[in-house]
Design an enzyme around this catalytic site. Sequence first.
Site, PDB file in Angstrom:
ATOM      1  N   GLY A   1       8.548   4.901  -4.878  1.00  0.00           N
ATOM      2  CA  GLY A   1       7.361   4.218  -4.358  1.00  0.00           C
ATOM      3  C   GLY A   1       6.122   5.102  -4.445  1.00  0.00           C
ATOM      4  N   PHE A   2       5.044   4.569  -3.939  1.00  0.00           N
ATOM      5  CA  PHE A   2       3.758   5.285  -3.991  1.00  0.00           C
ATOM      6  C   PHE A   2       3.846   6.623  -3.236  1.00  0.00           C
ATOM      7  CE2 PHE A   2      -0.382   5.351  -1.391  1.00  0.00           C
ATOM      8  CZ  PHE A   2      -1.000   6.246  -2.239  1.00  0.00           C
TER       9      PHE A   2
ATOM     10  N   SER B   1      10.370   1.091   2.174  1.00  0.00           N
ATOM     11  CA  SER B   1       9.916  -0.140   2.824  1.00  0.00           C
ATOM     12  C   SER B   1       8.717  -0.689   2.056  1.00  0.00           C
ATOM     13  CB  SER B   1       9.452   0.108   4.274  1.00  0.00           C
ATOM     14  OG  SER B   1       8.982  -1.109   4.835  1.00  0.00           O
TER      15      SER B   1
ATOM     16  N   ALA C   1       9.526   7.537   8.037  1.00  0.00           N
ATOM     17  CA  ALA C   1       8.150   7.134   7.733  1.00  0.00           C
ATOM     18  C   ALA C   1       7.833   5.917   8.592  1.00  0.00           C
ATOM     19  CB  ALA C   1       8.012   6.797   6.257  1.00  0.00           C
TER      20      ALA C   1
ATOM     21  N   TYR D   1       7.100  -6.283   9.709  1.00  0.00           N
ATOM     22  CA  TYR D   1       6.886  -4.860   9.401  1.00  0.00           C
ATOM     23  C   TYR D   1       6.711  -4.058  10.689  1.00  0.00           C
ATOM     24  CZ  TYR D   1       4.720  -0.781   7.071  1.00  0.00           C
ATOM     25  OH  TYR D   1       4.419   0.482   6.602  1.00  0.00           O
TER      26      TYR D   1
ATOM     27  N   LYS E   1       9.421  -1.306  12.140  1.00  0.00           N
ATOM     28  CA  LYS E   1       9.068   0.107  12.300  1.00  0.00           C
ATOM     29  C   LYS E   1       9.191   0.548  13.762  1.00  0.00           C
ATOM     30  CE  LYS E   1       8.044   1.367   8.026  1.00  0.00           C
ATOM     31  NZ  LYS E   1       8.881   2.343   7.309  1.00  0.00           N
TER      32      LYS E   1
ATOM     33  N   TYR F   1      19.098   8.384  18.250  1.00  0.00           N
ATOM     34  CA  TYR F   1      19.958   9.357  17.542  1.00  0.00           C
ATOM     35  C   TYR F   1      19.608  10.785  17.958  1.00  0.00           C
ATOM     36  CZ  TYR F   1      22.849   6.566  14.406  1.00  0.00           C
ATOM     37  OH  TYR F   1      23.822   5.735  13.900  1.00  0.00           O
TER      38      TYR F   1
ATOM     39  N   THR G   1      -3.309   4.972   3.468  1.00  0.00           N
ATOM     40  CA  THR G   1      -3.283   6.058   2.477  1.00  0.00           C
ATOM     41  C   THR G   1      -3.526   5.449   1.108  1.00  0.00           C
ATOM     42  OG1 THR G   1      -1.733   7.289   3.854  1.00  0.00           O
ATOM     43  CG2 THR G   1      -1.814   7.896   1.529  1.00  0.00           C
TER      44      THR G   1
END
Length: 308
Positions: free
Chosen positions: A11-12, A76, A115, A146, A150, A160, A176
């Site tokens: 990805g980007f 994602s 992320a 989304y 997240k 965890y 970004t």
Amino acid sequence: MKTALVTGGAGFIGSHLCELLLGKGYKVIAMDNLVTGGLKNIEHMRGNSNFTYIHHDVSKHIAVNGEVDYVLHFASPASPADYQKIPIQTLKVGSLGTHNTLGLALAKKAKYMLASTSEVYGDPLVNPQPESYWGNVNPIGVRGCYDEAKRFSEALAMAYHRIHGLDTKIVRIFNTYGPRMRKDDGRVVPNFITQALNGKPITVYGDGAQTRSFCYVTDLIDGIYRLMISGLNEPVNLGNPEEHTILEFAELIKALTKSSSKIIFKPLPKDDPHVRCPDIAKAKKELKWQPKIGLREGLAETIEFFKK
Ligand code: UDP
């Protein structure tokens, strides 16, 4: 030599992260199912013997041979246009994908990085947003797939950490931009640049008074690496705190591309946040990080990328 697994590695942001890690002497495994990523983003790394690409959907069980020292979960869709087209996959990669990657990190005794996103703050009632702000999210709105994925992934990473003692890090990534964004991903940077370069109308949604703050990708990756090797476990915002209205941004792109495009106004999408700007005091203090690339400089690079 340490090994890092980067999900969303094609990805980007994932591909830029792979590149930085290779440069720092890591073995890198990039995992992707290419739903929004592309092999073009990683083709220049594929000849490197320290780089491996695995085609896999991380919402399914992940099996990796050998040692893994870092699991970095960057898979994602991230563009509102993308995730609203595939909301179920988006929810699965954020929930099941996070569960699988956390499980892998635990099994490999690896450190973990999630992320996350400024979208956890929703349409914020506090501006700029510090990490301590809990947000204003519409769980059943069009962005809920989304935002809530997240938010769930952050909760799972913290669980965890608390229950299994896993060394987890959470980066909340603000807008970004830079080379390797897909020109058709629907976000404001590729839209405005391609429209301006092609002499097409620049489509400002709403009245353009909504704000965003844009961070150049190399600055972001530098911050991500600092966080990855830090001892921090609580979320950290990374982004550029210089805030602009979208109309100002359209005018800037028009000027930088010397475009004759008209600026036109289209309806504001549902639940589009009115403001967004990171409070980066924590990253400054704890990671000694702040963005270095100004908006004009970063946009000049990005415009060159889109020209090619
Ligand atoms: N936007 C716009 N024109 C476009 C694309 C986006 O005015 O062609 C606006 C959008 O409504 C939002 C901002 O630009 O207010 C940033 O949108 P983007 O899709 O890049 O991501 P977001 O920050 O909303 O997640």
